[in-house]
Write a protein that holds these residues in place. Sequence first.
Motif, PDB file in Angstrom:
ATOM      1  N   GLU A   1       1.787 -11.788   8.888  1.00  0.00           N
ATOM      2  CA  GLU A   1       1.375 -10.473   8.404  1.00  0.00           C
ATOM      3  C   GLU A   1       0.172  -9.869   9.160  1.00  0.00           C
ATOM      4  OE1 GLU A   1       1.369 -10.048   4.225  1.00  0.00           O
ATOM      5  OE2 GLU A   1       0.494  -8.052   4.358  1.00  0.00           O
ATOM      6  N   LYS A   2      -0.803 -10.717   9.447  1.00  0.00           N
ATOM      7  CA  LYS A   2      -2.028 -10.224  10.095  1.00  0.00           C
ATOM      8  C   LYS A   2      -1.762  -9.668  11.489  1.00  0.00           C
ATOM      9  CE  LYS A   2      -4.216 -14.248  10.131  1.00  0.00           C
ATOM     10  NZ  LYS A   2      -5.366 -15.162  10.334  1.00  0.00           N
TER      11      LYS A   2
ATOM     12  N   ARG B   1      -0.334  -1.165   3.104  1.00  0.00           N
ATOM     13  CA  ARG B   1      -1.532  -1.599   2.387  1.00  0.00           C
ATOM     14  C   ARG B   1      -2.320  -0.407   1.867  1.00  0.00           C
ATOM     15  NH1 ARG B   1      -3.986  -6.566   3.705  1.00  0.00           N
ATOM     16  NH2 ARG B   1      -2.439  -8.072   4.356  1.00  0.00           N
ATOM     17  N   GLU B   2      -2.402   0.655   2.692  1.00  0.00           N
ATOM     18  CA  GLU B   2      -3.200   1.809   2.300  1.00  0.00           C
ATOM     19  C   GLU B   2      -2.568   2.583   1.146  1.00  0.00           C
ATOM     20  OE1 GLU B   2      -5.527   4.138   5.801  1.00  0.00           O
ATOM     21  OE2 GLU B   2      -4.407   2.315   6.196  1.00  0.00           O
TER      22      GLU B   2
ATOM     23  N   ASP C   1      -0.222  -1.291   8.056  1.00  0.00           N
ATOM     24  CA  ASP C   1      -1.447  -0.836   7.397  1.00  0.00           C
ATOM     25  C   ASP C   1      -1.171   0.292   6.406  1.00  0.00           C
ATOM     26  OD1 ASP C   1      -3.619  -2.408   7.844  1.00  0.00           O
ATOM     27  OD2 ASP C   1      -4.154  -1.464   9.757  1.00  0.00           O
TER      28      ASP C   1
ATOM     29  N   GLY D   1      -1.176  -0.148  -1.730  1.00  0.00           N
ATOM     30  CA  GLY D   1      -2.184  -1.062  -2.249  1.00  0.00           C
ATOM     31  C   GLY D   1      -1.691  -2.488  -2.410  1.00  0.00           C
ATOM     32  N   LYS D   2      -0.704  -2.870  -1.608  1.00  0.00           N
ATOM     33  CA  LYS D   2      -0.257  -4.257  -1.682  1.00  0.00           C
ATOM     34  C   LYS D   2       0.016  -4.778  -0.284  1.00  0.00           C
ATOM     35  CE  LYS D   2       2.978  -2.740  -4.470  1.00  0.00           C
ATOM     36  NZ  LYS D   2       4.136  -2.119  -5.071  1.00  0.00           N
ATOM     37  N   SER D   3       0.034  -6.093  -0.174  1.00  0.00           N
ATOM     38  CA  SER D   3       0.302  -6.663   1.134  1.00  0.00           C
ATOM     39  C   SER D   3       1.793  -6.553   1.428  1.00  0.00           C
ATOM     40  CB  SER D   3      -0.133  -8.125   1.165  1.00  0.00           C
ATOM     41  OG  SER D   3       0.700  -8.887   0.337  1.00  0.00           O
TER      42      SER D   3
ATOM     43  N   GLU E   1       3.779  -8.968  -0.568  1.00  0.00           N
ATOM     44  CA  GLU E   1       4.022  -8.567  -1.958  1.00  0.00           C
ATOM     45  C   GLU E   1       5.157  -7.557  -2.052  1.00  0.00           C
ATOM     46  OE1 GLU E   1      -0.396  -9.011  -4.019  1.00  0.00           O
ATOM     47  OE2 GLU E   1       0.015  -7.307  -2.716  1.00  0.00           O
TER      48      GLU E   1
END
Lengths: 123, 236
Positions: free
Chosen positions: B193-194, B217-218, B214, B221-223, B226
């Motif tokens: 993921e990173k 995530r933005e 990104d 609000g989850k990875s 998820e």
Amino acid sequence: MDFTLKDARPIWQQLADQMTESIVTGEYSPGERFPSVRELAMQAGVNPNTMQRSLAKLEENGLLVTSRTAGRNVTEDEETLRAVRSHLAEKRVEEYLKDMEKLGYSRGKAAELARQFQKGQEP
Amino acid sequence: MNTSNIIQCSNLQRTFGKTIALNGVDLSVGRGRIVGLAAPNAAGKTTLIKILAGLLQPTAGTALIDGEVPGIYTKSITAYLPDRPSFPDWMKVQDSIDIYADFFADFDSEKAGDICRTLKLDRSAKIRTLSKGTKEKLQLMLVMSRKAQLYLLDEPLAGIDPAARDFMLHTIVAGYNEEGTVLISTHLITDVEKLLDEVIFLKEGTVVLHRPADEIRETDGKSVDELFREMFRFDV
């Protein structure tokens, strides 16, 4: 530099926060050369594009200064460092107060407790 | 050629008898990106990668690499990591390096040597004597020692212990060149993921999601992990 990525916030933000911290706490001193995008990306195990974005943020905040020949350096402008440090401090206080509110302490009480705690710690 | 997209698929289909592996994949991937291809088992990941690598023919639709149908040219700019080790057992590590150096003009022998030393790969060892994980490391080393425009990595971390995993990710970041695009297929998103710029989710042979990592995530609000678990919860 050690990076830890844990929450669901964008990775570039987490990295930018951690690098900001390492600059204001003096891990990198003013004027010091900052590692390259690739070095940092490898240390954090992230994509260089992501690291690039984090570094751009630090440049925008004035913490890093890019010179055409020498790459990126930590700013020597004390004013910028002070401003960023106090902004971080405010955020921490805000977090503390919020946590205490959850425990049922008013802001005033929470502040009072911090003061007492500090007195208690002194010899 | 130098098209803006390194990968361009339109209405790509592939069937195996009655089984539909790819059911109309539309996909554009730009240059200099690290892209995760995530999907539950049997959603078409390996089929898609094999078509891009030029090992399978599509039943219908088109796949283009740098504007060309997969063939001799595209293989010269594409480094492919198969989902299982592909070298005959009787070879020595050095033989596999020589084959890569012979086959691919963009192979960097010096880099291969460096990685061998870091991984403590004995070049005179027979491939038969290597553990499963070490074979996978060898294969990734060979692939990442090329200066390709496109890296297709099919489950690069499947058989590798967590400590070596970090090294492999490191090898991927260190190895890819800025104009190169890396497509990593996986069902273990947390591991990669990173690294990702973009994420593609495949489901039943079609692309159901293709977004910047990104942005997920933005805005959500989850990875990515998820989100993946949520989308595929009932498909297990």
